[in-house]
Design a protein around this motif. Structure first.
Motif, short mmCIF file in Angstrom:
data_model
loop_
_atom_site.label_atom_id
_atom_site.label_comp_id
_atom_site.label_asym_id
_atom_site.label_seq_id
_atom_site.Cartn_x
_atom_site.Cartn_y
_atom_site.Cartn_z
N SER A 16 -7.88 21.24 3.39
CA SER A 16 -8.47 22.50 3.56
C SER A 16 -9.82 22.45 4.38
N VAL A 17 -10.64 21.68 3.80
CA VAL A 17 -11.98 21.69 4.60
C VAL A 17 -11.78 20.97 6.04
N LEU A 18 -11.07 19.99 6.10
CA LEU A 18 -10.75 19.33 7.51
C LEU A 18 -10.15 20.41 8.36
N MET A 37 -4.42 26.40 1.89
CA MET A 37 -4.80 25.11 1.03
C MET A 37 -5.92 25.30 0.43
N PHE A 38 -6.80 26.12 1.09
CA PHE A 38 -8.11 26.42 0.34
C PHE A 38 -8.08 26.93 -1.04
N TYR A 39 -7.02 28.13 -0.93
CA TYR A 39 -6.89 28.97 -2.00
C TYR A 39 -5.97 28.12 -3.22
N CYS A 45 1.87 28.95 -4.49
CA CYS A 45 3.39 28.35 -4.43
C CYS A 45 3.38 27.07 -3.77
N VAL A 46 3.02 26.84 -2.79
CA VAL A 46 3.19 25.47 -2.03
C VAL A 46 2.33 24.52 -2.23
N PHE A 47 0.89 24.74 -2.37
CA PHE A 47 -0.42 23.77 -2.33
C PHE A 47 -1.00 23.81 -3.87
#
Length: 305
Positions: A42-44, A187-189, A72-74
């Motif tokens: 997520s940072v990238l 992704m961050f969440y 759900c996904v990450f």
């Protein structure tokens, strides 16, 4: 051509992530490894999109949907599958994950009003039978017990979470949200949700400084997450949730190819039959015979009579 390329990239990358994940099995708790993976990813992705001016600004409501997608996904999807691995082997997990084809088809019909085509039903039948045949030895070796049922339940729960994430991604794309931006936020969440689970569960942070662990982490974060999910969710937006999910049937074949080369996987007759059926399913799903212009005119002329 574009859809075929996206499909091939997704299958090749996700097919190799199974081996990369196995390299992370060890002293580091699974949820911590998942947190590292999606924090880096997520940072990238957020950084690259921000620097290049491609990070989409979205509404507070859309952020809530990205949060749901991330959970759900990450987050929960991987948490369920890593937990299920304590009870069942990865081969059986792959069989169960192929159920995302059916979950996506049903959820797409319910939430997105997508039709289930005859082509999909035929291809899906070939695919499901093929994947079961491919892992038939694993299925026979698994004696049904409470532990096996727990592993199956966790795998199906993780697969359904993945399917719901597909639906949310399709919704975000319909709202005009860029796939990479939505994935970056999600992704961050997902990473934030995972760190909350880590603290609540009292799991300790650890890091493995071995080359194999760190290289696997880098591959999973960059290729398995940023690139793989980017191509997959783009495919969801282009061809629908049901058709895109067929990649989940094919990528175990890549995983087995890697396992054959590095882990000594032995191909059985049922595995070869499974491979054949899965390839037939792909032909049914994606092959479109070319029709000449002259033949097209004749067909139209007959239809107009």
């Amino acid at each position: 051509m574009v859809n075929t390329l996206l499909y091939a990239i997704t299958v090749l990358i996700w097919g190799t992530t199974w081996f990369a994940i196995s390299l992370q099995t060890g002293n580091v708790p699974a949820m911590v490894s998942v947190f590292y993976r999606f924090t880096i990813a997520s940072v990238l992705l957020l950084g690259v999109l921000k620097i290049t001016g491609r990070l989409s600004k979205i509404t507070a409501r859309d952020h809530r949907f990205c949060l749901l997608q991330g959970m759900c996904v990450f987050c929960f999807n991987f948490l369920c599958f890593y937990s299920a691995n304590r009870y069942i082997n990865s081969g059986l997990e792959s069989v169960l994950f192929s159920m995302s084809i059916l979950f996506n088809a049903v959820n797409g019909m319910i939430f997105l009003k997508q039709k289930i085509t005859r082509r999909f039903l035929i291809a899906g039948t070939f695919g499901i039978i093929g994947i079961v045949s491919l892992f038939w030895q694993d299925l026979q070796a698994s004696n049904i017990s409470s532990h096996i049922l727990t592993g199956i339940g966790l795998s199906l729960l993780g697969t359904y979470g993945f399917s719901l994430g597909n639906i949310i991604s399709a919704r975000n794309q319909k709202q005009g949200i860029d796939v990479l931006s939505a994935n970056a936020y999600a992704m961050f969440y997902g990473a934030l949700t995972m760190i909350a689970i880590i603290f609540v569960s009292g799991t300790s942070f650890q890091i493995d400084t071995s080359i194999s662990y760190l290289s696997a982490l880098a591959y999973l974060a960059v290729f398995g997450s940023v690139v793989g999910f980017g191509t997959y969710f783009t495919l969801v937006g282009r061809i629908g949730t049901a058709s895109a999910a067929y990649a989940t049937v094919l990528f175990p074949l890549v995983a087995l190819g890697v396992s054959t080369a590095y882990e000594g996987y032995v191909w059985t007759e049922s595995a070869v039959l499974g491979l054949t059926l899965i390839l037939l399913g792909n032909i049914v799903m994606f092959y479109k015979p070319k029709t000449s212009k002259a033949m097209t005119k004749r067909i139209r002329a007959v239809a107009e009579r």
